[in-house]
Design a protein around this motif. Structure first.
Motif, PDB file in Angstrom:
ATOM      1  N   THR A 101      43.232  37.788  36.934  1.00  0.00           N
ATOM      2  CA  THR A 101      44.098  36.740  36.389  1.00  0.00           C
ATOM      3  C   THR A 101      43.459  35.387  36.696  1.00  0.00           C
ATOM      4  O   THR A 101      42.694  35.267  37.653  1.00  0.00           O
ATOM      5  CB  THR A 101      45.508  36.797  37.009  1.00  0.00           C
ATOM      6  OG1 THR A 101      45.402  36.588  38.412  1.00  0.00           O
ATOM      7  CG2 THR A 101      46.184  38.132  36.736  1.00  0.00           C
ATOM      8  N   PRO A 102      43.767  34.368  35.919  1.00  0.00           N
ATOM      9  CA  PRO A 102      43.214  33.038  36.223  1.00  0.00           C
ATOM     10  C   PRO A 102      43.661  32.589  37.618  1.00  0.00           C
ATOM     11  O   PRO A 102      44.841  32.675  37.954  1.00  0.00           O
ATOM     12  CB  PRO A 102      43.810  32.143  35.141  1.00  0.00           C
ATOM     13  CG  PRO A 102      44.134  33.073  34.012  1.00  0.00           C
ATOM     14  CD  PRO A 102      44.531  34.366  34.671  1.00  0.00           C
ATOM     15  N   TYR A 149      44.838  30.736  43.618  1.00  0.00           N
ATOM     16  CA  TYR A 149      45.448  32.054  43.838  1.00  0.00           C
ATOM     17  C   TYR A 149      44.396  33.144  43.710  1.00  0.00           C
ATOM     18  O   TYR A 149      43.408  32.991  42.977  1.00  0.00           O
ATOM     19  CB  TYR A 149      46.563  32.296  42.817  1.00  0.00           C
ATOM     20  CG  TYR A 149      47.633  31.236  42.864  1.00  0.00           C
ATOM     21  CD1 TYR A 149      48.679  31.320  43.776  1.00  0.00           C
ATOM     22  CD2 TYR A 149      47.594  30.135  42.014  1.00  0.00           C
ATOM     23  CE1 TYR A 149      49.661  30.335  43.839  1.00  0.00           C
ATOM     24  CE2 TYR A 149      48.569  29.145  42.061  1.00  0.00           C
ATOM     25  CZ  TYR A 149      49.596  29.254  42.980  1.00  0.00           C
ATOM     26  OH  TYR A 149      50.555  28.273  43.041  1.00  0.00           O
ATOM     27  N   ALA A 150      44.633  34.262  44.381  1.00  0.00           N
ATOM     28  CA  ALA A 150      43.738  35.416  44.258  1.00  0.00           C
ATOM     29  C   ALA A 150      43.798  35.931  42.822  1.00  0.00           C
ATOM     30  O   ALA A 150      44.876  36.124  42.268  1.00  0.00           O
ATOM     31  CB  ALA A 150      44.151  36.515  45.229  1.00  0.00           C
ATOM     32  N   SER A 210      47.369  40.241  44.242  1.00  0.00           N
ATOM     33  CA  SER A 210      47.026  39.452  43.072  1.00  0.00           C
ATOM     34  C   SER A 210      48.002  38.283  42.948  1.00  0.00           C
ATOM     35  O   SER A 210      49.200  38.431  43.189  1.00  0.00           O
ATOM     36  CB  SER A 210      47.105  40.330  41.818  1.00  0.00           C
ATOM     37  OG  SER A 210      46.765  39.598  40.676  1.00  0.00           O
ATOM     38  N   LYS A 211      47.510  37.126  42.629  1.00  0.00           N
ATOM     39  CA  LYS A 211      48.276  35.890  42.432  1.00  0.00           C
ATOM     40  C   LYS A 211      48.851  35.313  43.728  1.00  0.00           C
ATOM     41  O   LYS A 211      49.731  34.464  43.694  1.00  0.00           O
ATOM     42  CB  LYS A 211      49.383  36.088  41.399  1.00  0.00           C
ATOM     43  CG  LYS A 211      48.864  36.551  40.047  1.00  0.00           C
ATOM     44  CD  LYS A 211      49.985  36.802  39.084  1.00  0.00           C
ATOM     45  CE  LYS A 211      49.451  37.407  37.805  1.00  0.00           C
ATOM     46  NZ  LYS A 211      50.499  37.777  36.883  1.00  0.00           N
ATOM     47  N   GLU A 212      48.357  35.776  44.872  1.00  0.00           N
ATOM     48  CA  GLU A 212      48.806  35.227  46.158  1.00  0.00           C
ATOM     49  C   GLU A 212      48.013  33.950  46.465  1.00  0.00           C
ATOM     50  O   GLU A 212      46.802  33.883  46.242  1.00  0.00           O
ATOM     51  CB  GLU A 212      48.586  36.256  47.270  1.00  0.00           C
ATOM     52  CG  GLU A 212      49.146  35.840  48.604  1.00  0.00           C
ATOM     53  CD  GLU A 212      49.056  36.946  49.656  1.00  0.00           C
ATOM     54  OE1 GLU A 212      49.008  36.588  50.847  1.00  0.00           O
ATOM     55  OE2 GLU A 212      49.032  38.140  49.293  1.00  0.00           O
ATOM     56  N   LEU A 213      48.681  32.940  46.981  1.00  0.00           N
ATOM     57  CA  LEU A 213      48.047  31.677  47.329  1.00  0.00           C
ATOM     58  C   LEU A 213      46.990  31.899  48.403  1.00  0.00           C
ATOM     59  O   LEU A 213      47.260  32.523  49.433  1.00  0.00           O
ATOM     60  CB  LEU A 213      49.094  30.674  47.829  1.00  0.00           C
ATOM     61  CG  LEU A 213      48.593  29.285  48.179  1.00  0.00           C
ATOM     62  CD1 LEU A 213      48.089  28.562  46.934  1.00  0.00           C
ATOM     63  CD2 LEU A 213      49.705  28.490  48.844  1.00  0.00           C
ATOM     64  N   ALA A 269      31.388  42.440  37.407  1.00  0.00           N
ATOM     65  CA  ALA A 269      32.142  42.556  36.160  1.00  0.00           C
ATOM     66  C   ALA A 269      31.976  41.269  35.361  1.00  0.00           C
ATOM     67  O   ALA A 269      31.486  40.265  35.869  1.00  0.00           O
ATOM     68  CB  ALA A 269      33.623  42.803  36.440  1.00  0.00           C
ATOM     69  N   LYS A 270      32.426  41.323  34.123  1.00  0.00           N
ATOM     70  CA  LYS A 270      32.399  40.133  33.279  1.00  0.00           C
ATOM     71  C   LYS A 270      33.396  39.110  33.827  1.00  0.00           C
ATOM     72  O   LYS A 270      34.494  39.468  34.230  1.00  0.00           O
ATOM     73  CB  LYS A 270      32.765  40.520  31.849  1.00  0.00           C
ATOM     74  CG  LYS A 270      32.762  39.368  30.891  1.00  0.00           C
ATOM     75  CD  LYS A 270      33.156  39.805  29.496  1.00  0.00           C
ATOM     76  CE  LYS A 270      33.205  38.590  28.604  1.00  0.00           C
ATOM     77  NZ  LYS A 270      33.640  38.897  27.257  1.00  0.00           N
ATOM     78  N   ASN A 271      33.024  37.854  33.814  1.00  0.00           N
ATOM     79  CA  ASN A 271      33.932  36.797  34.232  1.00  0.00           C
ATOM     80  C   ASN A 271      34.956  36.596  33.104  1.00  0.00           C
ATOM     81  O   ASN A 271      34.586  36.228  31.995  1.00  0.00           O
ATOM     82  CB  ASN A 271      33.183  35.495  34.515  1.00  0.00           C
ATOM     83  CG  ASN A 271      34.046  34.453  35.175  1.00  0.00           C
ATOM     84  OD1 ASN A 271      35.200  34.286  34.837  1.00  0.00           O
ATOM     85  ND2 ASN A 271      33.468  33.746  36.132  1.00  0.00           N
ATOM     86  N   PRO A 272      36.230  36.842  33.362  1.00  0.00           N
ATOM     87  CA  PRO A 272      37.236  36.765  32.298  1.00  0.00           C
ATOM     88  C   PRO A 272      37.508  35.351  31.794  1.00  0.00           C
ATOM     89  O   PRO A 272      38.113  35.179  30.746  1.00  0.00           O
ATOM     90  CB  PRO A 272      38.488  37.343  32.955  1.00  0.00           C
ATOM     91  CG  PRO A 272      38.320  37.035  34.403  1.00  0.00           C
ATOM     92  CD  PRO A 272      36.825  37.168  34.660  1.00  0.00           C
ATOM     93  N   LEU A 273      37.033  34.350  32.510  1.00  0.00           N
ATOM     94  CA  LEU A 273      37.270  32.968  32.105  1.00  0.00           C
ATOM     95  C   LEU A 273      36.131  32.377  31.292  1.00  0.00           C
ATOM     96  O   LEU A 273      36.208  31.243  30.834  1.00  0.00           O
ATOM     97  CB  LEU A 273      37.558  32.106  33.339  1.00  0.00           C
ATOM     98  CG  LEU A 273      38.742  32.564  34.181  1.00  0.00           C
ATOM     99  CD1 LEU A 273      38.936  31.641  35.368  1.00  0.00           C
ATOM    100  CD2 LEU A 273      40.001  32.667  33.368  1.00  0.00           C
TER     101      LEU A 273
END
Length: 184
Positions: free
Chosen positions: A69-70, A97-98, A149-152, A177-181
């Motif tokens: 996730t971003p 965030y993670a 995931s999504k933890e500060l 892995a591919k960078n999703p951003l």
């Protein structure tokens, strides 16, 4: 030779194995498409045959970019640069965030140069990838800590090598892995 003769020729050999007496039978039968209901059940009990059985072919491992996730909000140029990374700019102290669940394997928060990364965090994920978060103002995690995931995990900053137009930003790398951003 018909399929029954073929089956009995191989089943009569005493070469070992759990139920089926010859692992080669399962491989040969799978390759010649002559497995009937009785021999199919026996063939599925053999690890060698499972590799060659059309219905049991191993699934190709893929890296799903939706796994990540971003890690923050801000302006993402989307341009890949060193080490499969993108930069996301925003105000200093914007929360980071993670991007996925994992364990903190590296955390540098002494404000040093740190090879240009400045304050940084590396998370190792269950899918055998790692993400690196660099140029942080402040980290709030420690090595060995499990992160959801999504933890500060910290706050955006401009430590390390942040010369240029970005100023306060997050340098976000994905290893394995591919960078999703990335937008390229």
């Amino acid at each position: 030779m018909n399929k029954n003769e073929f089956s009995s020729a191989f089943l009569n050999k005493n070469l070992g194995g759990p139920i089926i007496q010859d692992s080669l039978f399962a491989v040969a039968a799978a390759n010649t498409n002559i497995i009937n209901t009785e021999t199919e059940n026996m063939a599925n009990s053999d690890a060698i045959s499972q590799t060659y059985m059309p219905n049991n072919a191993p699934k190709k491992k893929t890296q799903d970019v939706e796994y990540f996730t971003p890690p923050t909000i801000g302006w993402n140029w989307g341009k890949l640069h060193a080490y499969n990374a993108v930069d996301i700019a925003n105000r200093c102290n914007t929360p980071i965030y993670a991007s996925a669940e994992g364990f903190i394997i590296s955390e540098d928060s002494n404000g040093d140069w740190n090879d240009g990364y400045g304050n940084s965090i590396i998370i190792e994920h269950p899918n055998n990838t790692q993400t690196l978060y660099a140029h942080l103002e402040k980290s709030i995690v420690s090595v060995g800590q499990h992160i959801k995931s999504k933890e500060l995990i910290g706050y955006m900053g401009n430590t390390g090598n942040t010369d240029g137009p970005t100023g306060c930003h997050l340098h976000f790398e994905v290893h394995g892995a591919k960078n999703p951003l990335a937008r390229e």
